[in-house]
Scaffold this active site. Structure first.
Site, PDB file in Angstrom:
ATOM      1  N   LYS A 132      71.881  12.969-120.969  1.00 15.52           N
ATOM      2  CA  LYS A 132      70.848  12.543-120.021  1.00 15.52           C
ATOM      3  C   LYS A 132      70.378  13.748-119.234  1.00 15.52           C
ATOM      4  CE  LYS A 132      70.522   8.221-117.522  1.00 15.52           C
ATOM      5  NZ  LYS A 132      71.299   7.211-116.782  1.00 15.52           N
TER       6      LYS A 132
HETATM    7  O1  G3P Z   1      69.950   3.229-114.904  1.00 18.31           O
HETATM    8  C1  G3P Z   1      69.701   3.839-113.676  1.00 18.31           C
HETATM    9  C2  G3P Z   1      70.349   3.055-112.615  1.00 18.31           C
HETATM   10  O2  G3P Z   1      71.742   3.224-112.647  1.00 18.31           O
HETATM   11  C3  G3P Z   1      69.806   3.252-111.268  1.00 18.31           C
HETATM   12  O3  G3P Z   1      69.857   2.011-110.702  1.00 18.31           O
HETATM   13  O4  G3P Z   1      69.851   0.345-108.944  1.00 18.31           O
HETATM   14  O5  G3P Z   1      70.522   2.726-108.443  1.00 18.31           O
HETATM   15  O6  G3P Z   1      68.155   2.165-108.915  1.00 18.31           O
HETATM   16  P1  G3P Z   1      69.582   1.813-109.149  1.00 18.31           P
END
Ligand code: G3P
Length: 215
Positions: free
Chosen positions: A83
């Site tokens: 990534k």
């Molecule tokens: O896949 C990316 C994710 O882990 C981020 O999620 O909820 O932190 O925006 P969030």
């Protein structure tokens, strides 16, 4: 649509894998930090449980650093997808890594132009963060629609991996748009299967089963 689980918690991964519903795993530094375990240990465990793409993120932000880190991560297991953040140095690294046959998930995508550049650089996956777009009053799903359309228009093979999924409606919308993958937190995977009528129906069946005379 493929379903990945968005977590570094091995118990959550085991639970979802046992249901037979996940095709891969995505992690990020924040998710790994939550486990309190060393990054490599976490990756080794995940690779043992899931036979599918497993995204592991680099920490470096300069071209050399990203490429070096990515090569090491990729060498750990054939299922590791590296990534890389959507910055200029990241795109340079994506081109090099992609030419070497290393699969790259380009992360932190918030616009169609970013997604177009990532695809041109050779990204295997692009990760639009839909929840974070919604958080600032934008439309995460509009971004997903744009990415799917742009890639279709030009036959670009980069797969749209919907990330920052926060609730079941994101999953429904992503699948209706035709996104390639949604990466979903463990809690939301369980929300996807929950229905009150299933629970009520099962409760009734079990109550009635007790009334059946034993032969
Ligand atoms: O896949 C990316 C994710 O882990 C981020 O999620 O909820 O932190 O925006 P969030």
């Amino acid at each position: 649509m493929k379903i990945f689980i968005d977590t570094a918690d091995i118990e959550e991964i085991r639970d979802a894998a046992a249901m037979g519903v996940i095709d891969g795993v995505t992690t990020n530094p924040s998710l790994v930090a939550k486990t309190g375990r060393p990054f490599k240990d976490v990756l080794v465990d995940i690779c043992e449980v899931v036979d599918g793409p497993i995204s592991a993120e680099v920490i470096a932000t300069d071209y050399e650093g990203i490429v070096n880190e990515a090569r090491k991560l990729s060498a750990m297991h054939e299922n590791i997808v590296v990534k890389v953040p959507l910055i200029a140095e990241g795109l340079k690294a994506v081109r090099t890594l992609s030419d070497e046959g290393i699969r790259v998930n380009v992360t932190l995508c918030f616009s169609a132009t970013q997604g177009l550049l990532a695809a041109k650089a050779g990204a295997t996956y692009i990760s639009p963060f839909v929840g974070r777009v919604d958080d600032i009053s934008g439309s995460g799903m509009e971004l997903v629609e744009q990415l799917v359309t742009v890639y279709q228009n030009y036959g670009l093979s980069t797969q749209v991996l919907v990330a920052s999924v926060r609730h079941p409606v994101h999953v429904v919308q992503a699948s209706l748009i035709g996104a390639d993958v949604a990466t979903i937190p463990h809690k939301v995977i369980h929300q996807l299967l929950k229905h009150p009528l299933t629970d009520i129906g099962l409760e009734r069946f079990l109550a009635d089963a007790k009334k059946i005379p034993t032969g």
